[in-house]
Design a protein around this motif. Structure first.
Motif, PDB file in Angstrom:
ATOM      1  N   VAL A  32      -0.068  34.314 -10.518  1.00 40.81           N
ATOM      2  CA  VAL A  32      -0.360  32.960 -10.995  1.00 40.81           C
ATOM      3  C   VAL A  32       0.125  31.920  -9.985  1.00 40.81           C
ATOM      4  CG1 VAL A  32       0.129  31.261 -12.798  1.00 40.81           C
ATOM      5  CG2 VAL A  32      -0.314  33.621 -13.423  1.00 40.81           C
ATOM      6  N   GLU A  33       1.369  32.076  -9.518  1.00 43.63           N
ATOM      7  CA  GLU A  33       1.930  31.127  -8.547  1.00 43.63           C
ATOM      8  C   GLU A  33       1.082  31.087  -7.273  1.00 43.63           C
ATOM      9  OE1 GLU A  33       5.871  32.584  -8.001  1.00 43.63           O
ATOM     10  OE2 GLU A  33       6.692  31.489  -9.718  1.00 43.63           O
ATOM     11  N   LYS A  34       0.707  32.269  -6.768  1.00 39.55           N
ATOM     12  CA  LYS A  34      -0.080  32.364  -5.531  1.00 39.55           C
ATOM     13  C   LYS A  34      -1.441  31.692  -5.701  1.00 39.55           C
ATOM     14  CE  LYS A  34      -1.895  35.920  -2.363  1.00 39.55           C
ATOM     15  NZ  LYS A  34      -3.321  35.934  -2.701  1.00 39.55           N
ATOM     16  N   ASN A  35      -2.124  31.989  -6.827  1.00 35.92           N
ATOM     17  CA  ASN A  35      -3.454  31.413  -7.059  1.00 35.92           C
ATOM     18  C   ASN A  35      -3.403  29.898  -7.166  1.00 35.92           C
ATOM     19  OD1 ASN A  35      -4.431  33.986  -7.083  1.00 35.92           O
ATOM     20  ND2 ASN A  35      -4.877  34.079  -9.258  1.00 35.92           N
ATOM     21  N   LEU A  36      -2.428  29.378  -7.931  1.00 38.34           N
ATOM     22  CA  LEU A  36      -2.326  27.935  -8.115  1.00 38.34           C
ATOM     23  C   LEU A  36      -1.965  27.239  -6.803  1.00 38.34           C
ATOM     24  CD1 LEU A  36      -0.474  27.694 -11.556  1.00 38.34           C
ATOM     25  CD2 LEU A  36      -2.895  27.348 -11.109  1.00 38.34           C
ATOM     26  N   LEU A  37      -1.028  27.803  -6.062  1.00 35.70           N
ATOM     27  CA  LEU A  37      -0.595  27.186  -4.799  1.00 35.70           C
ATOM     28  C   LEU A  37      -1.721  27.194  -3.772  1.00 35.70           C
ATOM     29  CD1 LEU A  37       1.782  25.956  -3.220  1.00 35.70           C
ATOM     30  CD2 LEU A  37       2.372  28.261  -2.464  1.00 35.70           C
ATOM     31  N   GLU A  38      -2.380  28.347  -3.609  1.00 40.33           N
ATOM     32  CA  GLU A  38      -3.471  28.441  -2.636  1.00 40.33           C
ATOM     33  C   GLU A  38      -4.629  27.520  -3.020  1.00 40.33           C
ATOM     34  OE1 GLU A  38      -4.587  32.510  -2.257  1.00 40.33           O
ATOM     35  OE2 GLU A  38      -2.876  33.038  -0.985  1.00 40.33           O
ATOM     36  N   GLY A  39      -4.942  27.484  -4.329  1.00 35.29           N
ATOM     37  CA  GLY A  39      -6.031  26.616  -4.797  1.00 35.29           C
ATOM     38  C   GLY A  39      -5.745  25.154  -4.519  1.00 35.29           C
ATOM     39  N   ALA A  40      -4.514  24.718  -4.812  1.00 32.07           N
ATOM     40  CA  ALA A  40      -4.137  23.316  -4.589  1.00 32.07           C
ATOM     41  C   ALA A  40      -4.163  22.971  -3.103  1.00 32.07           C
ATOM     42  CB  ALA A  40      -2.751  23.057  -5.172  1.00 32.07           C
ATOM     43  N   LEU A  41      -3.595  23.853  -2.270  1.00 34.64           N
ATOM     44  CA  LEU A  41      -3.552  23.583  -0.824  1.00 34.64           C
ATOM     45  C   LEU A  41      -4.953  23.537  -0.218  1.00 34.64           C
ATOM     46  CD1 LEU A  41      -0.500  25.777   0.281  1.00 34.64           C
ATOM     47  CD2 LEU A  41      -0.600  23.295   0.091  1.00 34.64           C
ATOM     48  N   LEU A  42      -5.829  24.416  -0.676  1.00 33.17           N
ATOM     49  CA  LEU A  42      -7.197  24.445  -0.155  1.00 33.17           C
ATOM     50  C   LEU A  42      -7.944  23.154  -0.490  1.00 33.17           C
ATOM     51  CD1 LEU A  42      -9.360  26.141   1.281  1.00 33.17           C
ATOM     52  CD2 LEU A  42     -10.023  27.048  -0.938  1.00 33.17           C
ATOM     53  N   VAL A  43      -7.814  22.704  -1.750  1.00 32.52           N
ATOM     54  CA  VAL A  43      -8.479  21.466  -2.172  1.00 32.52           C
ATOM     55  C   VAL A  43      -7.926  20.273  -1.402  1.00 32.52           C
ATOM     56  CG1 VAL A  43      -8.771  19.857  -4.106  1.00 32.52           C
ATOM     57  CG2 VAL A  43      -9.110  22.303  -4.459  1.00 32.52           C
ATOM     58  N   ILE A  44      -6.596  20.217  -1.246  1.00 37.23           N
ATOM     59  CA  ILE A  44      -5.969  19.104  -0.513  1.00 37.23           C
ATOM     60  C   ILE A  44      -6.434  19.084   0.943  1.00 37.23           C
ATOM     61  CG2 ILE A  44      -3.748  18.250   0.358  1.00 37.23           C
ATOM     62  CD1 ILE A  44      -2.529  19.270  -2.331  1.00 37.23           C
ATOM     63  N   ALA A  45      -6.529  20.267   1.566  1.00 38.02           N
ATOM     64  CA  ALA A  45      -6.986  20.344   2.957  1.00 38.02           C
ATOM     65  C   ALA A  45      -8.409  19.817   3.102  1.00 38.02           C
ATOM     66  CB  ALA A  45      -6.909  21.797   3.440  1.00 38.02           C
ATOM     67  N   VAL A  46      -9.276  20.179   2.167  1.00 34.23           N
ATOM     68  CA  VAL A  46     -10.665  19.706   2.205  1.00 34.23           C
ATOM     69  C   VAL A  46     -10.721  18.192   1.984  1.00 34.23           C
ATOM     70  CG1 VAL A  46     -12.912  19.837   1.065  1.00 34.23           C
ATOM     71  CG2 VAL A  46     -11.627  21.926   1.507  1.00 34.23           C
ATOM     72  N   LEU A  47      -9.876  17.681   1.089  1.00 26.16           N
ATOM     73  CA  LEU A  47      -9.825  16.238   0.841  1.00 26.16           C
ATOM     74  C   LEU A  47      -9.445  15.484   2.110  1.00 26.16           C
ATOM     75  CD1 LEU A  47      -8.037  16.077  -2.642  1.00 26.16           C
ATOM     76  CD2 LEU A  47     -10.432  15.558  -2.168  1.00 26.16           C
ATOM     77  N   PHE A  48      -8.394  15.941   2.800  1.00 28.01           N
ATOM     78  CA  PHE A  48      -7.962  15.284   4.032  1.00 28.01           C
ATOM     79  C   PHE A  48      -9.047  15.359   5.107  1.00 28.01           C
ATOM     80  CE2 PHE A  48      -3.765  15.373   2.174  1.00 28.01           C
ATOM     81  CZ  PHE A  48      -3.122  14.290   2.760  1.00 28.01           C
ATOM     82  N   LEU A  49      -9.776  16.459   5.119  1.00 32.00           N
ATOM     83  CA  LEU A  49     -10.789  16.663   6.154  1.00 32.00           C
ATOM     84  C   LEU A  49     -12.031  15.807   5.919  1.00 32.00           C
ATOM     85  CD1 LEU A  49     -11.427  18.435   8.682  1.00 32.00           C
ATOM     86  CD2 LEU A  49     -12.566  20.024   7.122  1.00 32.00           C
ATOM     87  N   LEU A  50     -12.491  15.716   4.678  1.00 34.61           N
ATOM     88  CA  LEU A  50     -13.793  15.110   4.399  1.00 34.61           C
ATOM     89  C   LEU A  50     -13.750  13.694   3.825  1.00 34.61           C
ATOM     90  CD1 LEU A  50     -15.819  18.170   3.058  1.00 34.61           C
ATOM     91  CD2 LEU A  50     -15.819  17.183   5.337  1.00 34.61           C
ATOM     92  N   LEU A  51     -12.585  13.236   3.366  1.00 32.97           N
ATOM     93  CA  LEU A  51     -12.516  11.833   2.934  1.00 32.97           C
ATOM     94  C   LEU A  51     -12.345  10.898   4.124  1.00 32.97           C
ATOM     95  CD1 LEU A  51     -10.412  11.862  -0.374  1.00 32.97           C
ATOM     96  CD2 LEU A  51     -12.821  11.281  -0.095  1.00 32.97           C
TER      97      LEU A  51
END
Length: 367
Positions: A32-51
Motif C-alpha cells: 500500500v505504501e509503495k503504490n501510494l508513494l509511487e502514484g503520488a510522485l508520478l502524478v507530481i512529476a507529470v504536473l511539473f513537466l506539463l504545466l
C-alpha cells in the motif's frame, strides 16, 4: 501472551509458533505504501513537466495530501479501515483532474496569448483573471469529477462477501473525489490568485515546447484521419469486434488471489480411514516434501478436531501447513503455482491420499 503461557507449561512441553501472519500483514502494508508513494510522485512529476509553471504545479500537487486528509476523515467517521482494498484503488491522476483543469485555464489566461499586452498585472487584475477562468471551466471540472464518481456507484450496491470486500474501496475513492472536488472549487482558485506570479511572460514555457512537438506529430495524423473518415470508422469497428471476440475467450476472476507466502494443504484419505492410518500416511507425504523441496522451511500438520469443534474434521482429513523460505531462495520453482503443482504431484505418489493446495487465509476464507 505466548510468553506468559510458556512460563506456566510443565517441563518438556514447548509452545512453538508454527504460522505467523505478521509477515503477510507487513508485506501488504508495504505494498500500500509503495503504490501510494509511487502514484503520488508520478502524478507530481507529470504536473511539473506539463504545466510549465512550478508554482502552479505545487498548488495542484498539494491537492493530493489535502484530499487524502479529507479521505481519512471520511474513513474514520465511516469506520473503514485503511487496507489494500480501500486504499489500493486510489488514483491520484483522477484526484487532481479538476484542479488541473482550473489551474491550466488560469495559466492560459496569464500566458500573454489572451489579449494581455502588459508585462505586469495588479493583484486585482489577477483576481479577476482567476475568477473568470474558474467560472469558465467550472462545468468541465464539476462534471468530470461527477462522471468519475458515478462509475463507482454500482460497487456500492454489492452485497455479501463481494460487498464486504469492495464497498470500502468505492467509499474511499468517493471520499477522495468529493474532497478533491471541493478543493478544486475553493482552495485552487484562492491559491492561484495568492501564489501565481503577476509578471506576464509572452515566451513559450518548456511545457509549451513539449506540447508543440507532440502536436507536430499529431496534426498530420489527425488531418489524414479526417480525410478518410470511412477507413477510420471501419478500423475502429474491426478493432472493437476483435476485442469482443478476445473477451469472450478470456476467463474471469472477481476476487484476485493474494500470494500469502505459505501453503495450506487440504489432504484427505479414503472415508473411514483410522487415525493411525491418517498419521502414517501424512508422515509419508511430509517426508517426501521435506526431502524433495529445499524451499520448505517447516511443515506442521493438524488432524481431526479439537474438543470445541469450531472447525469439524473427521480423522481421515488433515491440514498440512507448509512454511516456505523467502522466494529469492527458491530453486525448484519460480512461482507459487509452479511449486504447488510439483508438490501436488509428489504427494500424489502416496497411496490413497489426495491434496488440494491453497494459501492459509484463502483456505479459511473459502471454508
Amino acid at each position: 501472551r505466548l510468553e506468559e503461557v510458556r512460563a506456566s507449561l510443565p517441563e518438556g512441553v514447548v509452545a512453538e509458533i508454527v504460522y505467523n501472519r505478521s509477515s503477510l500483514v507487513d508485506a501488504t502494508i508495504a505494498t500500500v505504501e509503495k503504490n501510494l508513494l509511487e502514484g503520488a510522485l508520478l502524478v507530481i512529476a507529470v504536473l511539473f513537466l506539463l504545466l510549465g509553471n512550478i508554482r502552479a504545479a505545487i498548488i495542484t500537487a498539494l491537492v493530493i495530501p489535502f484530499s487524502m486528509l479529507m479521505t481519512a476523515i471520511g474513513m474514520v467517521e465511516s469506520r473503514i479501515s485503511a487496507n489494500l482494498m480501500s486504499l489500493g484503488a486510489l488514483d491520484f491522476g483522477l484526484i487532481v483532474d479538476g484542479a488541473v483543469i482550473i489551474v491550466e485555464a488560469v495559466l492560459h489566461r496569464l500566458s500573454g496569448k489572451q489579449g494581455i499586452v502588459a508585462d505586469h498585472i495588479t493583484q486585482e487584475q489577477l483576481n479577476t483573471e482567476v475568477e473568470n477562468s474558474t467560472k469558465k471551466m467550472m462545468n468541465a471540472a464539476v462534471f468530470g469529477q461527477i462522471i468519475i464518481l458515478i462509475v463507482y456507484l454500482p460497487v456500492l450496491s454489492l452485497t455479501g462477501i463481494e460487498g464486504k470486500m469492495f464497498k470500502p474501496m468505492a467509499q474511499t475513492v468517493s471520499f477522495a473525489l468529493i474532497g478533491a472536488f471541493l478543493l478544486s472549487l475553493t482552495y485552487v482558485p484562492m491559491m492561484s490568485s495568492l501564489v501565481l506570479s503577476k509578471k506576464i511572460s509572452h515566451a513559450d514555457t518548456w511545457a509549451d515546447k513539449i506540447m508543440l512537438r507532440i502536436q507536430k506529430l499529431y496534426k498530420p495524423l489527425l488531418q489524414k484521419s479526417l480525410a478518410y473518415p470511412k477507413t477510420v470508422m471501419i478500423m475502429a469497428v474491426a478493432l472493437l469486434g476483435i476485442s469482443i471476440f478476445i473477451i469472450t475467450r478470456l476467463g474471469g476472476e472477481f476476487i484476485p488471489e493474494l500470494d500469502e507466502g505459505d501453503f495450506a494443504v487440504d489432504a484427505r484419505l479414503m472415508s473411514g480411514s483410522s487415525l493411525t492410518e491418517t498419521i502414517s500416511t501424512t508422515q509419508k507425504a511430509v517426508t517426501i516434501l521435506k526431502q524433495r523441496f529445499p524451499e520448505v522451511e517447516k511443515i506442521v500438520t493438524r488432524i481431526g478436531a479439537s474438543e470445541i469443534p469450531t472447525d469439524p474434521m473427521p480423522p481421515e482429513m488433515t491440514d498440512i501447513i507448509i512454511s516456505l523460505k523467502p522466494k529469492n531462495e527458491w530453486t525448484t520453482a519460480e512461482t507459487f503455482d509452479e511449486l504447488a503443482d510439483k508438490m501436488s504431484r509428489a504427494i500424489a505418489e502416496v497411496p490413497g491420499m489426495t491434496a488440494g493446495f491453497q494459501f492459509p487465509v484463502q483456505m479459511r476464507f473459502n471454508e
